[in-house]
Write a protein that holds these residues in place. Structure first.
Motif, PDB file in Angstrom:
ATOM      1  N   ASN A   1     -21.482  -7.078   4.028  1.00  0.00           N
ATOM      2  CA  ASN A   1     -22.816  -7.442   3.861  1.00  0.00           C
ATOM      3  C   ASN A   1     -23.499  -6.659   2.785  1.00  0.00           C
ATOM      4  O   ASN A   1     -22.920  -5.816   2.251  1.00  0.00           O
ATOM      5  N   SER A   2     -24.750  -7.068   2.418  1.00  0.00           N
ATOM      6  CA  SER A   2     -25.454  -6.650   1.424  1.00  0.00           C
ATOM      7  C   SER A   2     -24.593  -6.548   0.064  1.00  0.00           C
ATOM      8  O   SER A   2     -24.603  -5.413  -0.625  1.00  0.00           O
ATOM      9  N   LEU A   3     -23.650  -7.599  -0.223  1.00  0.00           N
ATOM     10  CA  LEU A   3     -22.649  -7.303  -1.390  1.00  0.00           C
ATOM     11  C   LEU A   3     -23.144  -7.051  -2.751  1.00  0.00           C
ATOM     12  O   LEU A   3     -24.623  -7.813  -3.085  1.00  0.00           O
ATOM     13  N   ARG A   4     -22.693  -6.367  -3.565  1.00  0.00           N
ATOM     14  CA  ARG A   4     -23.350  -5.823  -4.897  1.00  0.00           C
ATOM     15  C   ARG A   4     -22.143  -6.259  -5.833  1.00  0.00           C
ATOM     16  O   ARG A   4     -20.985  -6.468  -5.603  1.00  0.00           O
ATOM     17  N   PRO A   5     -22.546  -6.317  -7.163  1.00  0.00           N
ATOM     18  CA  PRO A   5     -21.722  -6.858  -8.205  1.00  0.00           C
ATOM     19  C   PRO A   5     -20.564  -5.797  -8.394  1.00  0.00           C
ATOM     20  O   PRO A   5     -19.325  -5.995  -8.460  1.00  0.00           O
ATOM     21  N   GLU A   6     -20.777  -4.494  -8.134  1.00  0.00           N
ATOM     22  CA  GLU A   6     -19.846  -3.596  -8.067  1.00  0.00           C
ATOM     23  C   GLU A   6     -18.629  -3.616  -6.887  1.00  0.00           C
ATOM     24  O   GLU A   6     -17.769  -2.939  -7.042  1.00  0.00           O
ATOM     25  N   ASP A   7     -19.122  -4.469  -5.900  1.00  0.00           N
ATOM     26  CA  ASP A   7     -17.875  -4.829  -4.902  1.00  0.00           C
ATOM     27  C   ASP A   7     -16.809  -5.806  -5.298  1.00  0.00           C
ATOM     28  O   ASP A   7     -15.987  -5.992  -4.781  1.00  0.00           O
ATOM     29  N   THR A   8     -17.189  -6.089  -6.397  1.00  0.00           N
ATOM     30  CA  THR A   8     -16.113  -7.191  -7.013  1.00  0.00           C
ATOM     31  C   THR A   8     -14.846  -6.365  -7.343  1.00  0.00           C
ATOM     32  O   THR A   8     -14.438  -5.563  -8.007  1.00  0.00           O
ATOM     33  N   ALA A   9     -13.856  -7.051  -6.671  1.00  0.00           N
ATOM     34  CA  ALA A   9     -12.291  -6.575  -6.517  1.00  0.00           C
ATOM     35  C   ALA A   9     -11.303  -7.330  -5.939  1.00  0.00           C
ATOM     36  O   ALA A   9     -11.777  -8.115  -5.130  1.00  0.00           O
ATOM     37  N   VAL A  10     -10.328  -7.150  -6.019  1.00  0.00           N
ATOM     38  CA  VAL A  10      -9.143  -7.344  -5.320  1.00  0.00           C
ATOM     39  C   VAL A  10      -9.146  -6.548  -4.067  1.00  0.00           C
ATOM     40  O   VAL A  10      -8.881  -5.234  -4.255  1.00  0.00           O
ATOM     41  N   TYR A  11      -9.074  -7.194  -2.779  1.00  0.00           N
ATOM     42  CA  TYR A  11      -8.997  -6.142  -1.636  1.00  0.00           C
ATOM     43  C   TYR A  11      -7.554  -6.368  -0.958  1.00  0.00           C
ATOM     44  O   TYR A  11      -7.235  -7.185  -0.710  1.00  0.00           O
ATOM     45  N   TYR A  12      -7.080  -5.212  -0.669  1.00  0.00           N
ATOM     46  CA  TYR A  12      -5.870  -5.135  -0.217  1.00  0.00           C
ATOM     47  C   TYR A  12      -5.854  -4.490   1.185  1.00  0.00           C
ATOM     48  O   TYR A  12      -6.502  -3.816   1.528  1.00  0.00           O
ATOM     49  N   CYS A  13      -5.166  -5.383   2.106  1.00  0.00           N
ATOM     50  CA  CYS A  13      -5.030  -4.740   3.304  1.00  0.00           C
ATOM     51  C   CYS A  13      -3.692  -3.867   3.503  1.00  0.00           C
ATOM     52  O   CYS A  13      -2.764  -4.067   2.745  1.00  0.00           O
ATOM     53  N   ASN A  14      -3.728  -3.018   4.405  1.00  0.00           N
ATOM     54  CA  ASN A  14      -2.643  -1.882   4.639  1.00  0.00           C
ATOM     55  C   ASN A  14      -2.276  -1.606   5.889  1.00  0.00           C
ATOM     56  O   ASN A  14      -3.231  -1.679   6.726  1.00  0.00           O
ATOM     57  N   ALA A  15      -1.293  -1.449   6.532  1.00  0.00           N
ATOM     58  CA  ALA A  15      -0.866  -1.280   7.830  1.00  0.00           C
ATOM     59  C   ALA A  15       0.212  -0.415   8.089  1.00  0.00           C
ATOM     60  O   ALA A  15       1.138  -0.549   7.179  1.00  0.00           O
ATOM     61  N   ASP A  16       0.417   0.556   9.092  1.00  0.00           N
ATOM     62  CA  ASP A  16       1.364   1.265   9.661  1.00  0.00           C
ATOM     63  C   ASP A  16       2.207   0.464  10.758  1.00  0.00           C
ATOM     64  O   ASP A  16       1.472   0.138  11.912  1.00  0.00           O
ATOM     65  N   ILE A  17       3.195   0.066  10.410  1.00  0.00           N
ATOM     66  CA  ILE A  17       4.007  -0.976  11.362  1.00  0.00           C
ATOM     67  C   ILE A  17       5.400  -0.459  11.756  1.00  0.00           C
ATOM     68  O   ILE A  17       5.983   0.027  11.001  1.00  0.00           O
ATOM     69  N   VAL A  18       5.710  -0.603  13.044  1.00  0.00           N
ATOM     70  CA  VAL A  18       6.783  -0.448  13.573  1.00  0.00           C
ATOM     71  C   VAL A  18       7.549  -1.699  13.738  1.00  0.00           C
ATOM     72  O   VAL A  18       7.112  -2.500  14.450  1.00  0.00           O
ATOM     73  N   ASP A  19       8.686  -1.833  12.802  1.00  0.00           N
ATOM     74  CA  ASP A  19       9.287  -3.223  12.935  1.00  0.00           C
ATOM     75  C   ASP A  19      10.232  -3.240  13.973  1.00  0.00           C
ATOM     76  O   ASP A  19      10.932  -1.999  14.221  1.00  0.00           O
ATOM     77  N   GLY A  20      10.691  -4.430  14.329  1.00  0.00           N
ATOM     78  CA  GLY A  20      11.806  -4.637  15.218  1.00  0.00           C
ATOM     79  C   GLY A  20      13.331  -4.564  14.873  1.00  0.00           C
ATOM     80  O   GLY A  20      14.209  -4.480  15.532  1.00  0.00           O
ATOM     81  N   ARG A  21      13.442  -4.241  13.247  1.00  0.00           N
ATOM     82  CA  ARG A  21      14.625  -4.038  12.796  1.00  0.00           C
ATOM     83  C   ARG A  21      15.266  -2.628  12.794  1.00  0.00           C
ATOM     84  O   ARG A  21      16.217  -2.135  13.036  1.00  0.00           O
ATOM     85  N   ARG A  22      14.192  -1.966  12.334  1.00  0.00           N
ATOM     86  CA  ARG A  22      14.508  -0.444  11.804  1.00  0.00           C
ATOM     87  C   ARG A  22      14.053   0.591  13.164  1.00  0.00           C
ATOM     88  O   ARG A  22      14.297   1.575  13.244  1.00  0.00           O
ATOM     89  N   TYR A  23      13.447   0.078  14.077  1.00  0.00           N
ATOM     90  CA  TYR A  23      12.707   0.773  15.328  1.00  0.00           C
ATOM     91  C   TYR A  23      12.103   1.972  14.724  1.00  0.00           C
ATOM     92  O   TYR A  23      12.153   3.138  15.151  1.00  0.00           O
ATOM     93  N   ARG A  24      11.441   1.943  13.323  1.00  0.00           N
ATOM     94  CA  ARG A  24      10.634   3.071  12.953  1.00  0.00           C
ATOM     95  C   ARG A  24       9.383   2.645  12.179  1.00  0.00           C
ATOM     96  O   ARG A  24       9.424   1.472  11.559  1.00  0.00           O
ATOM     97  N   PRO A  25       8.213   3.537  11.925  1.00  0.00           N
ATOM     98  CA  PRO A  25       7.144   3.117  11.569  1.00  0.00           C
ATOM     99  C   PRO A  25       7.385   3.159   9.959  1.00  0.00           C
ATOM    100  O   PRO A  25       8.204   3.672   9.135  1.00  0.00           O
ATOM    101  N   GLY A  26       6.733   1.949   9.255  1.00  0.00           N
ATOM    102  CA  GLY A  26       6.691   1.775   7.843  1.00  0.00           C
ATOM    103  C   GLY A  26       5.280   1.471   7.367  1.00  0.00           C
ATOM    104  O   GLY A  26       4.687   0.991   8.205  1.00  0.00           O
ATOM    105  N   ASN A  27       5.032   1.724   6.134  1.00  0.00           N
ATOM    106  CA  ASN A  27       3.659   1.443   5.562  1.00  0.00           C
ATOM    107  C   ASN A  27       3.798   0.103   4.720  1.00  0.00           C
ATOM    108  O   ASN A  27       4.812   0.135   3.808  1.00  0.00           O
ATOM    109  N   TYR A  28       3.000  -0.832   4.799  1.00  0.00           N
ATOM    110  CA  TYR A  28       2.853  -2.016   4.557  1.00  0.00           C
ATOM    111  C   TYR A  28       1.676  -2.397   3.508  1.00  0.00           C
ATOM    112  O   TYR A  28       0.446  -2.109   4.083  1.00  0.00           O
ATOM    113  N   TRP A  29       1.868  -3.052   2.496  1.00  0.00           N
ATOM    114  CA  TRP A  29       0.684  -3.686   1.779  1.00  0.00           C
ATOM    115  C   TRP A  29       0.762  -5.513   1.832  1.00  0.00           C
ATOM    116  O   TRP A  29       1.855  -5.721   1.719  1.00  0.00           O
ATOM    117  N   GLY A  30      -0.644  -5.771   1.798  1.00  0.00           N
ATOM    118  CA  GLY A  30      -0.767  -7.137   1.608  1.00  0.00           C
ATOM    119  C   GLY A  30      -0.979  -7.631   0.254  1.00  0.00           C
ATOM    120  O   GLY A  30      -1.028  -6.629  -0.417  1.00  0.00           O
TER     121      GLY A  30
END
Length: 120
Positions: A82-111
């Motif tokens: 909300n209340s967006l400003r011109p300086e908010d202009t950017a590419v927004y990336y999501c990031n998550a810590d995920i335990v995947d079903g192949r390695r059964y350990r956490p990894g960090n992933y980027w969109g």
């Protein structure tokens, strides 16, 4: 495992926009999730994060204007801007810590990022 962000676009200053990100693939659990964007002097700045239990943090630049939320059942996060400003202009990336079903350990992933442009 992949993260897919969507919902970016063009909005006028003072306007609002919501973006989302979905984690998909062979997933055991999704833990911390966050949104990043480029910042001066930094490759990417974390602007909002949320734990699996819903605890949130925000950078000073977006505190009070942006709200991060998640739906654990769908492995999704949202960023209401909300209340967006011109300086908010950017590419927004999501990031998550995920335990995947192949390695059964956490990894960090980027969109792949979604473009938000704030301009009149």
């Amino acid at each position: 495992v992949q993260l897919q962000a969507s919902g970016g676009g063009l909005v006028h200053p003072g306007g609002s926009l919501s973006i989302s990100c979905t984690a998909s693939g062979n997933i055991i659990s999704v833990d911390n999730m966050a949104w990043y964007r480029p910042a001066p002097g930094k490759q990417r700045e974390r602007i909002a994060s949320i734990t699996r239990s819903g605890v949130t943090t925000y950078s000073n630049s977006v505190e009070g204007r942006f709200t991060i939320s998640r739906v654990n059942a769908n492995n999704m996060i949202f960023l209401q801007m909300n209340s967006l400003r011109p300086e908010d202009t950017a590419v927004y990336y999501c990031n998550a810590d995920i335990v995947d079903g192949r390695r059964y350990r956490p990894g960090n992933y980027w969109g792949q990022g979604t473009q938000v442009t704030v301009s009149s």
